[in-house]
Design a protein around this motif. Structure first.
Motif, PDB file in Angstrom:
ATOM      1  N   TRP A   1      12.381 -17.106   1.533  1.00 47.36           N
ATOM      2  CA  TRP A   1      10.992 -17.033   1.098  1.00 47.36           C
ATOM      3  C   TRP A   1      10.030 -16.619   2.213  1.00 47.36           C
ATOM      4  CZ3 TRP A   1      11.868 -17.302  -3.826  1.00 47.36           C
ATOM      5  CH2 TRP A   1      12.761 -18.238  -4.364  1.00 47.36           C
ATOM      6  N   THR A   2      10.494 -15.967   3.237  1.00 44.34           N
ATOM      7  CA  THR A   2       9.605 -15.584   4.336  1.00 44.34           C
ATOM      8  C   THR A   2       9.365 -14.089   4.428  1.00 44.34           C
ATOM      9  OG1 THR A   2      11.446 -15.443   5.920  1.00 44.34           O
ATOM     10  CG2 THR A   2      10.320 -17.574   5.726  1.00 44.34           C
TER      11      THR A   2
ATOM     12  N   THR B   1       6.458  -9.677   6.408  1.00 47.05           N
ATOM     13  CA  THR B   1       6.487 -11.136   6.406  1.00 47.05           C
ATOM     14  C   THR B   1       5.439 -11.698   5.450  1.00 47.05           C
ATOM     15  OG1 THR B   1       4.985 -11.185   8.316  1.00 47.05           O
ATOM     16  CG2 THR B   1       7.341 -11.261   8.769  1.00 47.05           C
ATOM     17  N   LEU B   2       5.739 -12.865   4.880  1.00 40.34           N
ATOM     18  CA  LEU B   2       4.838 -13.518   3.938  1.00 40.34           C
ATOM     19  C   LEU B   2       4.044 -14.619   4.619  1.00 40.34           C
ATOM     20  CD1 LEU B   2       7.119 -13.958   0.772  1.00 40.34           C
ATOM     21  CD2 LEU B   2       5.549 -12.077   1.321  1.00 40.34           C
ATOM     22  N   ARG B   3       2.832 -14.826   4.123  1.00 37.73           N
ATOM     23  CA  ARG B   3       2.000 -15.952   4.563  1.00 37.73           C
ATOM     24  C   ARG B   3       1.368 -16.575   3.331  1.00 37.73           C
ATOM     25  NH1 ARG B   3      -3.056 -14.059   3.858  1.00 37.73           N
ATOM     26  NH2 ARG B   3      -3.453 -11.819   4.154  1.00 37.73           N
TER      27      ARG B   3
ATOM     28  N   CYS C   1       2.084 -10.609   1.335  1.00 39.95           N
ATOM     29  CA  CYS C   1       2.728  -9.864   2.411  1.00 39.95           C
ATOM     30  C   CYS C   1       1.686  -9.411   3.416  1.00 39.95           C
ATOM     31  CB  CYS C   1       3.470  -8.666   1.831  1.00 39.95           C
ATOM     32  SG  CYS C   1       4.235  -7.617   3.082  1.00 39.95           S
ATOM     33  N   THR C   2       1.976  -9.602   4.691  1.00 40.40           N
ATOM     34  CA  THR C   2       1.035  -9.202   5.738  1.00 40.40           C
ATOM     35  C   THR C   2       1.022  -7.698   5.955  1.00 40.40           C
ATOM     36  OG1 THR C   2       2.744  -9.560   7.418  1.00 40.40           O
ATOM     37  CG2 THR C   2       1.273 -11.404   6.943  1.00 40.40           C
TER      38      THR C   2
ATOM     39  N   GLN D   1       1.296  -7.294  -0.992  1.00 42.48           N
ATOM     40  CA  GLN D   1       1.852  -7.727  -2.270  1.00 42.48           C
ATOM     41  C   GLN D   1       1.647  -9.232  -2.413  1.00 42.48           C
ATOM     42  OE1 GLN D   1       2.727  -6.557  -5.369  1.00 42.48           O
ATOM     43  NE2 GLN D   1       4.288  -5.259  -4.460  1.00 42.48           N
ATOM     44  N   VAL D   2       1.330  -9.685  -3.637  1.00 40.60           N
ATOM     45  CA  VAL D   2       1.084 -11.105  -3.898  1.00 40.60           C
ATOM     46  C   VAL D   2       2.280 -11.697  -4.638  1.00 40.60           C
ATOM     47  CG1 VAL D   2      -0.439 -12.771  -5.009  1.00 40.60           C
ATOM     48  CG2 VAL D   2      -1.393 -10.683  -4.007  1.00 40.60           C
ATOM     49  N   TYR D   3       2.659 -12.917  -4.248  1.00 39.95           N
ATOM     50  CA  TYR D   3       3.793 -13.608  -4.853  1.00 39.95           C
ATOM     51  C   TYR D   3       3.366 -14.985  -5.349  1.00 39.95           C
ATOM     52  CZ  TYR D   3       6.845 -10.164  -2.603  1.00 39.95           C
ATOM     53  OH  TYR D   3       7.467  -9.003  -2.218  1.00 39.95           O
TER      54      TYR D   3
END
Length: 258
Positions: free
Chosen positions: A175-176, A184-186, A211-212, A216-218
């Motif tokens: 999930w990163t 990478t995700l934040r 996503c940095t 993209q939004v999750y």
């Protein structure tokens, strides 16, 4: 003058690459007396990316060894986990999109190229970025400029994933990473992504990641159980840190599920 004759045996896991006469065990092969053992092995169908130890009369030699008449040669597969000279970073060709998304889901650095890029550009990127080239194309894996490579044996994404994880043992951080672009995700607040959400999504969910790189939004949506099953099985079988929180699900733009 008669060409030198050697005797060669391939390990069972390499039989997929060689002709039937080389699968039965020890077989005779004529050489030109000048070509290296590495060249000979590849001419018989086995990419050197899949070769581990090369033994001549029980003595380990390098692919640059030039076989001589009467030599007994054993070709072994790669020992697992395979040791790399750098971090476990991968580059996948156009046929391995699902595998790329699953590796990213597990936090593995997996670059993926579009269909319009050629083998030369793929091999060059592998070299420049020191990425392991993953492919089902034997010709691509024979290119000398590739930094490192691995043949993907199965057509099934689940088996492909297990093959890569068992062979290279990359560290897992579920999930990163963005499954769409490998960024990478934040964690992000709902207000910060307000303009990127459909009304139903905004009403139904409160926890989001972004996503940095591609933004993209999750979130945890309908496919989360399927994705979480992939993550839990990989962590259970190959180790890694279990996710500290339930992971996000599919991107808003509707990227294909993994």
């Amino acid at each position: 003058m008669e060409r030198p004759e050697i005797w060669i045996t391939f390990a069972p896991e390499l039989h997929i690459f060689v002709a039937a006469r080389q699968r039965a065990g020890r077989s005779a092969v004529r050489t030109d007396g000048a070509s290296t053992l590495g060249h000979l092995v590849e001419s018989l169908g086995v990419p050197l990316t899949e070769v581990g130890r090369l033994l001549v009369g029980g003595r380990q030699v390098r692919p640059s060894h030039v076989p001589t008449d009467g030599e007994e040669i054993s070709v072994h597969g790669v020992a697992k986990p395979q040791q790399l000279a750098g971090p476990a970073r991968f580059l996948l060709d156009v046929h391995l999109g699902t595998l790329a998304r699953r590796l990213r889901l597990l936090g593995v650095d997996a670059a993926y190229e579009s269909p319009d890029i050629g083998d030369a550009a793929l091999a060059a990127r592998s070299s420049v970025e020191q990425r392991v080239m993953l492919s089902r194309d034997r010709g691509l894996l024979r290119r000398r400029e590739i930094w490192a490579g691995a043949y993907i044996y199965s057509h099934r994404p689940a088996d492909q994933l297990k093959d890569v994880l068992s062979r290279f043992a990359p560290p897992l951080a579920p999930w990163t990473r963005c499954t769409a672009c490998n960024g990478t995700l934040r964690d992000t607040a709902k207000d910060a992504v307000h303009g990127r959400l459909h009304d139903g999504t905004e009403r139904s969910y409160d926890a989001f990641a972004q996503c940095t790189d591609c933004e993209q939004v999750y979130w945890r949506g309908a496919h989360h159980a399927h994705l979480n099953a992939i993550v839990e099985e990989a962590v259970r079988e190959f180790g890694g840190e279990p996710p500290a929180r339930p992971g996000p699900d599919l991107p808003v733009s509707g990227q294909a599920a993994v």
